[in-house]
Structures are given as structure tokens and as C-alpha cells.
Design a protein around this motif. Sequence first.
Motif, PDB file in Angstrom:
ATOM      1  N   ARG A  25     -29.892 -42.272  42.776  1.00 17.16           N
ATOM      2  CA  ARG A  25     -30.758 -43.187  42.025  1.00 17.16           C
ATOM      3  C   ARG A  25     -31.217 -42.567  40.714  1.00 17.16           C
ATOM      4  N   LEU A  26     -31.431 -41.265  40.732  1.00 16.77           N
ATOM      5  CA  LEU A  26     -31.818 -40.601  39.491  1.00 16.77           C
ATOM      6  C   LEU A  26     -30.710 -40.658  38.448  1.00 16.77           C
ATOM      7  N   LEU A  27     -29.473 -40.579  38.871  1.00 18.44           N
ATOM      8  CA  LEU A  27     -28.350 -40.643  37.936  1.00 18.44           C
ATOM      9  C   LEU A  27     -27.989 -42.075  37.578  1.00 18.44           C
ATOM     10  N   LEU A  28     -28.216 -42.993  38.487  1.00 18.48           N
ATOM     11  CA  LEU A  28     -27.843 -44.385  38.241  1.00 18.48           C
ATOM     12  C   LEU A  28     -28.736 -45.044  37.195  1.00 18.48           C
ATOM     13  N   LEU A  29     -29.993 -44.727  37.169  1.00 16.26           N
ATOM     14  CA  LEU A  29     -30.917 -45.325  36.205  1.00 16.26           C
ATOM     15  C   LEU A  29     -30.542 -45.020  34.753  1.00 16.26           C
ATOM     16  N   PRO A  30     -30.325 -43.766  34.358  1.00 14.63           N
ATOM     17  CA  PRO A  30     -29.955 -43.527  32.959  1.00 14.63           C
ATOM     18  C   PRO A  30     -28.582 -44.093  32.600  1.00 14.63           C
ATOM     19  N   LEU A  31     -27.659 -44.059  33.533  1.00 12.38           N
ATOM     20  CA  LEU A  31     -26.337 -44.606  33.233  1.00 12.38           C
ATOM     21  C   LEU A  31     -26.388 -46.115  33.025  1.00 12.38           C
ATOM     22  N   SER A  32     -27.185 -46.798  33.823  1.00 17.79           N
ATOM     23  CA  SER A  32     -27.299 -48.245  33.629  1.00 17.79           C
ATOM     24  C   SER A  32     -28.016 -48.574  32.319  1.00 17.79           C
ATOM     25  N   LEU A  33     -29.019 -47.772  31.946  1.00 18.18           N
ATOM     26  CA  LEU A  33     -29.683 -47.998  30.659  1.00 18.18           C
ATOM     27  C   LEU A  33     -28.739 -47.765  29.492  1.00 18.18           C
ATOM     28  N   VAL A  34     -27.912 -46.754  29.589  1.00 17.37           N
ATOM     29  CA  VAL A  34     -26.942 -46.490  28.518  1.00 17.37           C
ATOM     30  C   VAL A  34     -25.971 -47.645  28.394  1.00 17.37           C
ATOM     31  N   PHE A  35     -25.535 -48.194  29.517  1.00 18.26           N
ATOM     32  CA  PHE A  35     -24.588 -49.305  29.454  1.00 18.26           C
ATOM     33  C   PHE A  35     -25.231 -50.552  28.861  1.00 18.26           C
ATOM     34  N   PHE A  36     -26.425 -50.897  29.323  1.00 13.47           N
ATOM     35  CA  PHE A  36     -27.049 -52.138  28.862  1.00 13.47           C
ATOM     36  C   PHE A  36     -27.559 -52.039  27.433  1.00 13.47           C
ATOM     37  N   LEU A  37     -27.903 -50.858  26.979  1.00 13.03           N
ATOM     38  CA  LEU A  37     -28.399 -50.707  25.615  1.00 13.03           C
ATOM     39  C   LEU A  37     -27.325 -50.202  24.666  1.00 13.03           C
ATOM     40  N   SER A  38     -26.099 -50.183  25.118  1.00 16.03           N
ATOM     41  CA  SER A  38     -24.988 -49.683  24.318  1.00 16.03           C
ATOM     42  C   SER A  38     -24.638 -50.673  23.210  1.00 16.03           C
ATOM     43  N   PRO A  39     -24.214 -50.169  22.042  1.00 21.30           N
ATOM     44  CA  PRO A  39     -23.776 -51.090  20.983  1.00 21.30           C
ATOM     45  C   PRO A  39     -22.460 -51.782  21.319  1.00 21.30           C
ATOM     46  N   PHE A  40     -21.757 -51.301  22.341  1.00 21.18           N
ATOM     47  CA  PHE A  40     -20.503 -51.947  22.727  1.00 21.18           C
ATOM     48  C   PHE A  40     -20.713 -53.096  23.689  1.00 21.18           C
ATOM     49  N   ASN A  41     -21.928 -53.316  24.106  1.00 17.33           N
ATOM     50  CA  ASN A  41     -22.232 -54.402  25.019  1.00 17.33           C
ATOM     51  C   ASN A  41     -22.238 -55.713  24.228  1.00 17.33           C
ATOM     52  N   PRO A  42     -21.313 -56.627  24.511  1.00 14.10           N
ATOM     53  CA  PRO A  42     -21.232 -57.859  23.701  1.00 14.10           C
ATOM     54  C   PRO A  42     -22.415 -58.794  23.891  1.00 14.10           C
ATOM     55  N   SER A  43     -23.161 -58.663  24.968  1.00 18.33           N
ATOM     56  CA  SER A  43     -24.292 -59.569  25.161  1.00 18.33           C
ATOM     57  C   SER A  43     -25.466 -59.218  24.252  1.00 18.33           C
ATOM     58  N   LEU A  44     -25.494 -58.017  23.681  1.00 18.31           N
ATOM     59  CA  LEU A  44     -26.600 -57.623  22.811  1.00 18.31           C
ATOM     60  C   LEU A  44     -26.275 -57.772  21.328  1.00 18.31           C
ATOM     61  N   LYS A  45     -25.021 -58.059  20.992  1.00 19.58           N
ATOM     62  CA  LYS A  45     -24.667 -58.203  19.577  1.00 19.58           C
ATOM     63  C   LYS A  45     -25.193 -59.537  19.056  1.00 19.58           C
ATOM     64  N   PRO A  46     -25.870 -59.522  17.918  1.00 20.67           N
ATOM     65  CA  PRO A  46     -26.371 -60.793  17.375  1.00 20.67           C
ATOM     66  C   PRO A  46     -25.223 -61.639  16.822  1.00 20.67           C
ATOM     67  N   LYS A  47     -25.369 -62.932  16.962  1.00 18.27           N
ATOM     68  CA  LYS A  47     -24.375 -63.857  16.429  1.00 18.27           C
ATOM     69  C   LYS A  47     -24.750 -64.215  14.997  1.00 18.27           C
ATOM     70  N   LYS A  48     -23.755 -64.515  14.186  1.00 15.62           N
ATOM     71  CA  LYS A  48     -23.996 -64.844  12.782  1.00 15.62           C
ATOM     72  C   LYS A  48     -24.532 -66.271  12.668  1.00 15.62           C
ATOM     73  N   PRO A  49     -25.550 -66.473  11.831  1.00  9.11           N
ATOM     74  CA  PRO A  49     -26.027 -67.838  11.612  1.00  9.11           C
ATOM     75  C   PRO A  49     -25.032 -68.606  10.745  1.00  9.11           C
ATOM     76  N   SER A  50     -25.035 -69.912  10.891  1.00  5.55           N
ATOM     77  CA  SER A  50     -24.141 -70.741  10.080  1.00  5.55           C
ATOM     78  C   SER A  50     -24.978 -71.601   9.137  1.00  5.55           C
ATOM     79  N   PHE A  51     -24.518 -71.713   7.909  1.00  6.44           N
ATOM     80  CA  PHE A  51     -25.185 -72.505   6.878  1.00  6.44           C
ATOM     81  C   PHE A  51     -24.258 -73.638   6.466  1.00  6.44           C
TER      82      PHE A  51
END
Length: 105
Positions: A25-51
Amino acid sequence: MVTIPISPPTLLPNDVVFFLSFLQRLLLLPLSLVFFLSPFNPSLKPKKPSFDLQQVGVQYMGITTPTTSATDPTTSASLSLNIQMLFTAVNPNSNLSHVAFGSGG
């Protein structure tokens, strides 16, 4: 004087299981935080606004020519426009999904 031999404490099987699960559990917590806060995670990338340009209008158009003198034979003219444009913007990252912007005036 009586000496009592001291042996290291022995780990019981339940203690070993508890220690390994705690370590996991001690190792799983930091690894999951790294994955979810990673810049490669597509769910966290902002989408471009359209005009979208909705409307364009020219409110004022003026052409001025300065008076020419006999000593200055060059001719010039100036053109001034007042353009009004209406845009709509859709930002998928915001709770305010449709916003209209106007410029001019």
C-alpha cells in the motif's frame, strides 16, 4: 550469574503478511498519484476551445484627403473603418459552455 540467551524476535506468518500488505500500500499510493497526475494522462489534458464567427458588420467608413498646396504636390488619403464582429466560443473545459464575445463600437 545466570545468562539468558536472547534470540531475535521471530516473525509470525500473520506479521509477515501484514508487513507485506502495508509495504504494498505504501508503494501503490505514490505510483497511482504519478499515473493520475502524469502529463501523459489524456483525461487531464485540456481541450482547445472553438471560436465561430457569427456576424461581421461595418459601422463607419470614412475617407479623408488632406488639402494639397502648390508647394507640396504629393497626394495622400486615409481610410478609417469601424468593424464589429460577433464571435461565439465553446470551451469544453468550463462549466460555462457557450459564451458570446463582441468587439467594436
